[in-house]
Design an enzyme around this catalytic site. Sequence first.
Site, PDB file in Angstrom:
ATOM      1  N   GLY A 118       0.801  -1.225   0.000  1.00 24.47           N
ATOM      2  CA  GLY A 118       0.000   0.000   0.000  1.00 24.47           C
ATOM      3  C   GLY A 118       0.832   1.272   0.000  1.00 24.47           C
ATOM      4  N   HIS A 168      41.046  22.770  22.824  1.00 29.67           N
ATOM      5  CA  HIS A 168      40.051  23.743  22.374  1.00 29.67           C
ATOM      6  C   HIS A 168      40.409  24.365  21.027  1.00 29.67           C
ATOM      7  CE1 HIS A 168      42.213  25.822  25.957  1.00 29.67           C
ATOM      8  NE2 HIS A 168      43.052  25.678  24.964  1.00 29.67           N
TER       9      HIS A 168
END
EC number: 2.7.7.23
Length: 454
Positions: free
Chosen positions: A11, A361
């Site tokens: 379907g 960082h």
Amino acid sequence: MNKCAIILAAGQGTRIKSKLPKVLHKACGKEMVNHVIDAMRNAEIEDVNVIIGKGAELVKERTTSRNVSYSLQAEQLGTGHAVKCAKDFLEGKTGVVAIFTGDAPLIKPETVKNLVDTHINEKNSATLLTSVIENPTGYGRIVRNGESVEKIVEHKDCNEQEIKIQEVNAGMYCFDIESLLTSLEQLSNDNAQGEYYLTDVIEILKKENKKVGAMITDFEETLGVNSRAELAKVESIMRNRINRTHLDNGVTIIDPLNTYIEPEVVIGKDTIIYPGNVIEGKTVIGEDCILYPNSRINNSTIGNGVEIQSSVILDSKIGDETTVGPFAYVRPESNIGEHVRIGDFVEIKKSTIGNNTKVSHLTYIGDAEVGERCNFGCGTVVVNYDGKKKHKTIIGDDSFIGCNTNLVSPVEVKDNTYIAAGSTITKEVPEGSLAIARAKQQNIEGWVERKKLK
């Protein structure tokens, strides 16, 4: 006893309002039809046939890795017609066939196995999966004669007694293959919709005095999806089920309602997961980890004792006792070692980072091989792309990379080296050396005063 399965997946699903075939919509990261296929396989049914129709080629593409066969339902003329389209799959087989819908992803393997075992042990020609619900409005009622099923009555056709029945048909079955094939030949589409209904097979079998049984299961398992709202409901149930399994296995999930974990994820005991985490694919997370809020981890392996804060990790490996984040981005094919620090605003792409290295960082490392015990200063960039292709950088053990360093690939930094802050490195740095690659500072005295005069 030979066992096989048919999954109804033809379907389009108009109510879901999508270009994508309904059964390919995902629940917790996996297509609904693949949830059902996997349930069959985990119930020890290897021979699976998928009925395809709308979007047939796409359904094939998304299910091909599961090694199933296919039958085409070119026109959607009812559930009985769908099974008739699998006639070639069934002919020549003996034993039993389980028939399930591809839009019911909550079905459990143990339920499939119990249905098939019940069918075989009771020597039924057909066995229905049913549920008992408080409000059965709209569902076909199961009319029993003792333990045997007498008939299925649609809601609109119920009499005063039948309307009170709370046991309903789930639309999932197990059939004796020979009995099913014979009954399919007798199906008629003489009804208002002009369709062939699989439920009519039950009536045909009863007329032939064949034995029809039923097995009751939790209604939640049988929920089908016809709309986005129903998909959201099913996915919510699935998430809760997944999270409950991890909780039962010794994982702390602080807020299960706000934690998304996909079904194939593995998590070790004593790991703590804060709200807002998304854990996808075949991710494996070790023991004693802490996942602070708002990270995404996809198809990655995380070691023991790892801490991750507000970061994204994709298709990579993180070693034991490593910390990641906050706001780090570990891109595919990265391998981060043990006791490593990947800090805030660090991006790692397709690189290996050795044990005990710190990238604390504001750093980009791409296409690089980094040794052990290295330290990267803030603002380091591995310049891996020349505008046409990527190049590799190799950094040896015990190297110190100063702040704001550019490493222009391809380049190699040998073991035990120092690079001065602000350098742009374009050539090999020998072992044990200090590299300085920046313009000499020049102070022009009196310049400010002269500038003002102008």
